[in-house]
Design a protein around this motif. Structure first.
Motif, short mmCIF file in Angstrom:
data_model
loop_
_atom_site.label_atom_id
_atom_site.label_comp_id
_atom_site.label_asym_id
_atom_site.label_seq_id
_atom_site.Cartn_x
_atom_site.Cartn_y
_atom_site.Cartn_z
N ILE A 179 0.84 -1.20 0.00
CA ILE A 179 0.00 0.00 0.00
C ILE A 179 0.87 1.25 0.00
CG2 ILE A 179 -1.84 1.26 1.19
CD1 ILE A 179 -2.50 -1.36 2.66
N TRP B 173 0.29 4.65 0.92
CA TRP B 173 -0.82 5.23 1.67
C TRP B 173 -1.29 6.57 1.11
CZ3 TRP B 173 -0.50 9.99 3.93
CH2 TRP B 173 0.78 10.51 4.16
N TYR C 4 -3.29 5.95 -2.15
CA TYR C 4 -4.56 5.28 -1.86
C TYR C 4 -5.53 6.23 -1.17
CZ TYR C 4 -7.95 1.93 -0.16
OH TYR C 4 -9.12 1.27 0.09
N VAL D 33 -7.00 3.01 5.26
CA VAL D 33 -6.01 1.95 5.06
C VAL D 33 -6.40 0.70 5.85
CG1 VAL D 33 -3.61 1.28 5.49
CG2 VAL D 33 -4.13 3.53 4.52
#
Length: 268
Positions: A159, A161, A164, A252
């Motif tokens: 990920i 962050w 995203y 997340v």
């Protein structure tokens, strides 16, 4: 005497059947306690990755500070352990700045591969990489994580962050962010305001990233890179910083929970 025995028995019972370890951090836990929890009670690990590079008026290690703080914020709800942060990475076009540190892909890729294999050897089924630094590092992490997952039959999730959570940036700030810009500076401010040196800031420290196939410069001419021209300048608003931190972590966390749920549903 009976009362003393009861106290010791209850202490032993609570220690033996504890639902949470004394710490979620792998470099702080005792090996015997680790064995009591992994993998029988805990099979997920969070691995923060970052690098050292300039970040405007926040710390050079912001790419390490952010994913580690995120891991600490969500580990309990995920029932996950936290692996030590990989602090050095593939810095790229900002490697020439003071305090920056550059690891070559030829060194980084096998090193991260062995870290992932080590986590798998310690019987973690779900390895979640919370990556704090983009550029070429993202591609390497995704490639190596996929290879190790297929090779060892584990499950990996990488990920970035800030990417995203780009919708959270727009929700909270009503504009786009950037590297060391509005969003990343706010996230660090929420973690530790002493890492933010507002008195050193001026808008000339920021440059909008070039549109594809237009221009490139090495080193990058500014330590703050904006995703959109005229947007993403740090504002140092304490209330917004806290809101952003909490909403990014929640987003997340939900992604990780949903990914693990679907892995389980598919029997993978």
């Amino acid at each position: 005497m009976k009362t003393l025995f009861t106290v010791f028995f209850l202490f032993w019972l609570s220690s033996t059947f504890a639902q949470s370890p004394s710490t979620r951090e792998m470099d702080r836990i005792n090996w015997m306690e680790f064995a009591e929890f992994v993998p029988e009670k805990i099979n997920t690990v969070l691995l923060p990755t970052g690098t050292l590079e300039p970040h405007g008026v926040i710390n050079n290690g912001a790419d390490n500070t952010a994913p580690f703080a995120m891991a600490k914020a969500i580990a309990e709800e995920l029932n996950a352990m936290i692996a030590p942060t990989l602090n050095y990475g593939i810095t790229g076009s900002m490697a020439a700045y003071p305090g920056a540190f550059q690891i070559s892909e030829e060194a980084y890729a096998p090193f991260i591969r062995d870290i992932l294999k080590g986590l798998a050897k310690n019987q973690f089924k779900n390895i979640i990489i919370l990556n704090g630094h983009g550029g070429g590092q993202t591609a390497v992490l995704q490639r190596v994580a996929a290879e190790v997952a297929n090779e060892l039959g584990i499950r990996t999730l990488v990920i970035n962050w800030w990417s995203y959570a780009s919708d959270v940036t727009l929700e909270v700030f009503k504009e786009d962010g950037g590297h060391a810009g509005l969003n990343e500076t706010a996230y660090i401010q929420a973690i530790d305001p002493t890492l933010v040196h507002k008195e050193r800031y001026n808008a000339d420290q920021a440059t909008a990233y070039p549109k594809p196939n237009t221009w490139s410069a090495v080193p990058f001419p500014s330590s703050i890179g904006l995703y959109q021209g005229g947007q993403g300048y740090p504002n140092f608003d304490e209330k917004q910083a806290k809101e952003y931190f909490e909403k990014v972590n929640a987003k997340v966390l939900k992604l990780i929970q949903e990914t693990i749920r679907k892995w389980d549903l598919a029997g993978l």
